[in-house]
Design a protein around this motif. Structure first.
Motif, PDB file in Angstrom:
ATOM      1  N   UNK A 126       0.743  -1.023  -0.107  1.00  0.00           N
ATOM      2  CA  UNK A 126      -0.128   0.179  -0.088  1.00  0.00           C
ATOM      3  C   UNK A 126       1.038   1.299   0.194  1.00  0.00           C
ATOM      4  N   UNK A 127       1.845   1.325   0.835  1.00  0.00           N
ATOM      5  CA  UNK A 127       2.765   2.437   1.107  1.00  0.00           C
ATOM      6  C   UNK A 127       3.752   2.660  -0.082  1.00  0.00           C
ATOM      7  N   UNK A 128       4.593   1.511  -0.440  1.00  0.00           N
ATOM      8  CA  UNK A 128       5.533   1.741  -1.123  1.00  0.00           C
ATOM      9  C   UNK A 128       5.171   1.273  -2.800  1.00  0.00           C
ATOM     10  N   UNK A 129       4.230   0.669  -3.117  1.00  0.00           N
ATOM     11  CA  UNK A 129       3.642   0.228  -4.339  1.00  0.00           C
ATOM     12  C   UNK A 129       2.142   0.646  -4.621  1.00  0.00           C
ATOM     13  N   UNK A 130       1.829   1.933  -4.146  1.00  0.00           N
ATOM     14  CA  UNK A 130       0.505   2.102  -4.260  1.00  0.00           C
ATOM     15  C   UNK A 130      -0.124   2.300  -5.592  1.00  0.00           C
ATOM     16  N   UNK A 131       1.106   2.472  -6.606  1.00  0.00           N
ATOM     17  CA  UNK A 131       0.542   2.880  -8.123  1.00  0.00           C
ATOM     18  C   UNK A 131       0.331   1.594  -8.800  1.00  0.00           C
ATOM     19  N   UNK A 132       0.534   0.607  -8.045  1.00  0.00           N
ATOM     20  CA  UNK A 132       0.399  -0.862  -8.975  1.00  0.00           C
ATOM     21  C   UNK A 132      -0.782  -1.561  -8.390  1.00  0.00           C
TER      22      UNK A 132
END
Length: 203
Positions: free
Chosen positions: A72-78
């Protein structure tokens, strides 16, 4: 333009031409670099998502939650971040952290880039959560926008909400609508007919 004129033109504008060439090269490098970065992000997110599923199945809730939080916090655009919100909502619900579960599902519903189907699933999950919390009217409020792909589930939840509100006539209509959307041989029809029988309505 003759050869000498062309040479003079190139010499006179050499700085601008060089600068323009550099800008084009940098733009191309940036584009391909960003594409590579995006692919790396998605690949890393896929690995984390698999870890999340595996640890959750194994009952390692704390490890699964850590993976979901990272997604959620580091790969939120995936796309995997959206699924992580679902898992967080599930874990929150099972640990009686109802407001947290509600927040996770609302994040999916309000995310513009999330596919419509996932938004519908989140909306139905939140409606179920409201029903479990004896908030049938709030559940009905979530189901005003129909989604044909989930019509049976939506109608069933509406029926359950009307039962909770002691509006048996509306509950019957909702269950009948859910049954009508199913194939004749679908075993789920029997389950819905049982719900109708439980409120004293013959299927």
């Amino acid at each position: 333009m003759t050869g000498p004129e062309l040479s003079e033109f190139l010499y006179r504008h050499r700085i601008s031409l060089i600068a323009g060439t550099i800008i084009i090269l940098l733009a191309a490098m940036g584009f391909f670099g960003y594409e590579k970065y995006q692919r790396h992000q998605v690949q890393r997110a896929a690995v984390l998502y698999n870890e999340l599923v595996d640890t959750l199945v194994a009952g390692q809730t704390s490890t699964a939650r850590a993976s979901a939080d990272t997604l959620v916090h580091q790969y939120g655009r995936t796309p995997y971040a959206t699924f992580a919100h679902f898992f967080l909502a599930r874990m929150d619900s099972e640990s009686d952290q109802i407001p947290a579960a509600e927040t996770e599902l609302n994040i999916i519903i309000q995310t513009e880039s999330a596919p419509r189907g996932l938004k519908s699933m989140a909306r139905l999950s939140l409606a179920r959560l409201y029903l479990e919390q004896k908030q049938a009217q709030k559940a009905l409020g979530l189901l005003k926008a129909p989604d044909v792909a989930f019509s049976t589930l939506q109608d069933e939840i509406q029926g359950d909400a009307y039962v909770a509100l002691h509006q048996d006539g509306k509950a019957m209509q909702a269950y009948q609508s859910a049954i009508a959307a199913l194939p004749a041989a679908d075993p789920y029809r029997s389950y819905l007919q049982m719900k109708m029988a439980n409120i004293g309505v013959a299927p």
